[in-house]
Design a protein around this motif. Sequence first.
Motif, mmCIF file in Angstrom:
data_model
loop_
_atom_site.group_PDB
_atom_site.id
_atom_site.type_symbol
_atom_site.label_atom_id
_atom_site.label_comp_id
_atom_site.label_asym_id
_atom_site.label_seq_id
_atom_site.Cartn_x
_atom_site.Cartn_y
_atom_site.Cartn_z
ATOM 1 N N SER A 108 53.794 40.589 44.506
ATOM 2 C CA SER A 108 52.941 39.745 45.333
ATOM 3 C C SER A 108 53.730 38.974 46.379
ATOM 4 O O SER A 108 53.238 38.719 47.470
ATOM 5 C CB SER A 108 52.180 38.761 44.458
ATOM 6 O OG SER A 108 53.084 38.091 43.612
ATOM 7 N N MET A 126 44.607 33.971 42.967
ATOM 8 C CA MET A 126 44.027 34.699 41.841
ATOM 9 C C MET A 126 44.470 34.134 40.494
ATOM 10 O O MET A 126 43.646 33.957 39.602
ATOM 11 C CB MET A 126 44.452 36.162 41.942
ATOM 12 C CG MET A 126 43.791 37.094 40.961
ATOM 13 S SD MET A 126 42.108 37.504 41.475
ATOM 14 C CE MET A 126 41.163 36.782 40.149
ATOM 15 N N GLU A 127 45.748 33.892 40.335
ATOM 16 C CA GLU A 127 46.266 33.540 39.006
ATOM 17 C C GLU A 127 45.796 32.174 38.531
ATOM 18 O O GLU A 127 45.925 31.859 37.353
ATOM 19 C CB GLU A 127 47.799 33.650 38.966
ATOM 20 C CG GLU A 127 48.535 32.706 39.900
ATOM 21 C CD GLU A 127 48.914 33.410 41.206
ATOM 22 O OE1 GLU A 127 48.173 34.335 41.620
ATOM 23 O OE2 GLU A 127 49.933 33.031 41.789
ATOM 24 N N SER A 128 45.236 31.382 39.429
ATOM 25 C CA SER A 128 44.724 30.075 38.993
ATOM 26 C C SER A 128 43.246 30.153 38.632
ATOM 27 O O SER A 128 42.640 29.162 38.237
ATOM 28 C CB SER A 128 44.947 29.024 40.082
ATOM 29 O OG SER A 128 43.944 29.130 41.069
ATOM 30 N N GLU A 173 42.793 43.222 43.131
ATOM 31 C CA GLU A 173 42.537 43.278 41.692
ATOM 32 C C GLU A 173 41.858 44.582 41.293
ATOM 33 O O GLU A 173 42.090 45.108 40.208
ATOM 34 C CB GLU A 173 41.645 42.102 41.288
ATOM 35 C CG GLU A 173 41.761 41.707 39.835
ATOM 36 C CD GLU A 173 43.112 41.080 39.525
ATOM 37 O OE1 GLU A 173 43.356 40.769 38.359
ATOM 38 O OE2 GLU A 173 43.934 40.910 40.458
ATOM 39 N N ARG A 211 41.751 39.110 47.585
ATOM 40 C CA ARG A 211 42.210 38.947 46.212
ATOM 41 C C ARG A 211 41.426 39.836 45.267
ATOM 42 O O ARG A 211 41.986 40.433 44.343
ATOM 43 C CB ARG A 211 42.087 37.480 45.793
ATOM 44 C CG ARG A 211 42.899 36.535 46.689
ATOM 45 C CD ARG A 211 43.159 35.207 46.001
ATOM 46 N NE ARG A 211 42.793 34.059 46.814
ATOM 47 C CZ ARG A 211 43.593 33.421 47.654
ATOM 48 N NH1 ARG A 211 44.823 33.831 47.822
ATOM 49 N NH2 ARG A 211 43.173 32.380 48.331
ATOM 50 N N GLU A 268 48.459 46.181 32.002
ATOM 51 C CA GLU A 268 47.857 45.106 31.207
ATOM 52 C C GLU A 268 48.249 45.157 29.733
ATOM 53 O O GLU A 268 48.041 44.181 29.021
ATOM 54 C CB GLU A 268 46.329 45.092 31.360
ATOM 55 C CG GLU A 268 45.631 46.346 30.904
ATOM 56 C CD GLU A 268 45.366 47.309 32.062
ATOM 57 O OE1 GLU A 268 46.166 47.312 33.023
ATOM 58 O OE2 GLU A 268 44.371 48.046 32.005
ATOM 59 N N SER A 278 40.186 31.346 36.268
ATOM 60 C CA SER A 278 39.886 31.789 34.908
ATOM 61 C C SER A 278 38.437 31.458 34.594
ATOM 62 O O SER A 278 37.819 30.613 35.254
ATOM 63 C CB SER A 278 40.819 31.123 33.892
ATOM 64 O OG SER A 278 40.413 29.804 33.641
ATOM 65 N N GLU A 335 51.955 45.113 41.483
ATOM 66 C CA GLU A 335 52.118 43.755 40.984
ATOM 67 C C GLU A 335 52.834 42.869 41.998
ATOM 68 O O GLU A 335 52.548 41.680 42.097
ATOM 69 C CB GLU A 335 52.931 43.796 39.687
ATOM 70 C CG GLU A 335 52.717 42.605 38.794
ATOM 71 C CD GLU A 335 51.309 42.620 38.172
ATOM 72 O OE1 GLU A 335 50.988 41.693 37.455
ATOM 73 O OE2 GLU A 335 50.551 43.583 38.436
ATOM 74 N N GLU A 353 58.686 37.407 35.732
ATOM 75 C CA GLU A 353 58.753 37.763 37.149
ATOM 76 C C GLU A 353 60.145 38.241 37.544
ATOM 77 O O GLU A 353 60.289 39.199 38.289
ATOM 78 C CB GLU A 353 58.340 36.539 37.990
ATOM 79 C CG GLU A 353 57.583 36.890 39.245
ATOM 80 C CD GLU A 353 56.476 37.908 38.988
ATOM 81 O OE1 GLU A 353 56.531 38.988 39.606
ATOM 82 O OE2 GLU A 353 55.576 37.652 38.159
#
Lengths: 224, 224
Positions: free
Chosen positions: A110, B31-33, B108, B104, A32, B35, A108, A58
């Motif tokens: 995916s 996950m990345e969408s 994480e 997910r 992170e 927030s 990471e 990526e």
Amino acid sequence: MSTGRSRAPRNTLSAELIVDRALALLDARPMESFSMRVLAEDLGVGTMALYTYFRGKEELFRAARERVLADYVPPSGEGPWHEQLREACLAAYHVFTGRPAVLRLLAEASSGDDFADIAMVTMERQLALLRAAGLSRDEAVLANGALLRYTLGSALREVKACTSEDFHATAIRKRLAALSPESHPTLTDLGPEMVRFAQDGEAQFRFGLDLVITGLREKVAAAG
Amino acid sequence: MSTGRSRAPRNTLSAELIVDRALALLDARPMESFSMRVLAEDLGVGTMALYTYFRGKEELFRAARERVLADYVPPSGEGPWHEQLREACLAAYHVFTGRPAVLRLLAEASSGDDFADIAMVTMERQLALLRAAGLSRDEAVLANGALLRYTLGSALREVKACTSEDFHATAIRKRLAALSPESHPTLTDLGPEMVRFAQDGEAQFRFGLDLVITGLREKVAAAG
DNA sequence: ACCTGAACACCGTTCAAGT
DNA sequence: ACCTGAACACCGTTCAAGT
């Protein structure tokens, strides 16, 4: 950065150099804290310079994964099939586990077709060994999948432990201490062993690997 | 959002409701969408309203993990120890795998003491079974670790496959097609089986689980 | 107590330049 | 070709309010 030179000379950069520094950062600091901006600053270069060599973050990670696995060849030794299989899995585990950066990049990944090259060469070797041992087509594929899952799962568990040496062990100790012996008698009783093995991921891996391989030998013996 | 009401009424929100919607979003989209801002908008509320109930994103995720595992109890059935162990592992696999959001959130979870409550109750059960079967203290702990690694590793592999139904299978087909039969003879030969099993993660999981348990039964038989 | 917008310190990446 | 800063569309979170 310290020099404050306004423009970097013409060919300071290369894909190789960028991947080098990226891996160095990922070895030293957690995922992170990595960013394109941080990496660029580390290289003493504007952020956008990186985009001349990689389409984006990526793609850079993909390249880093490939680099780190490029020199890997699965051992093709002598001896019985189950010994060779064991060595192949241990070698894969060591590749994943030998460097913090690999673990972080692995966690990471995916898309699933990352780590594909090493996967392909390892899978070919494993499948050949399993078929030669006498497993059916279906069994060989399933066994290969099981070994992959176990090896990856084991490596992934190390990601958490790799933050600090014995941070993981003390975390477990703490958690065990919070349990009541009434509700979790066996677990609290085995506390010392839990803590001890928490510090030796490879011993854990080897034990389970032998379990799987013993299961496979049984299967071969039953079929033969 | 559609109403454009300038201020939400007094008690529209609760920790429960927030976790509900968060899980719904994580079930539906990757996950990345996700927030804090997206979640707030989905709830029709200002972003900062969430911070009245959770210290931050990480704590919200922790609550979501706990919620989703709260109703889980490992099956405590009848029968021989290896059957009960098998059922316990399968149940854990189903918890991890039954809902996209869980996978997910699982991927994480970095701290390692997440998923701890379910881990503790499952571990207690597994360790008790292993000890009762006749394994030594060390062996029981190592076996428990192996089962955990394999189960978690298997579940984690499903994260990749869960993007779409057969996206994963076609990706594998594509990758296999790119391989030359000369360098990867066994792998290309077994292509059809690889594709078939790629669509059935549970079959893969069961096969490997049986391998591990067979290994354990061997160990018990050797000791007894 | 519960909810708010503005602001801060970050991201990855696009774009239109400079050399 | 190779590198640049400014800008865009995002983050999570702090802060000083409003009710």
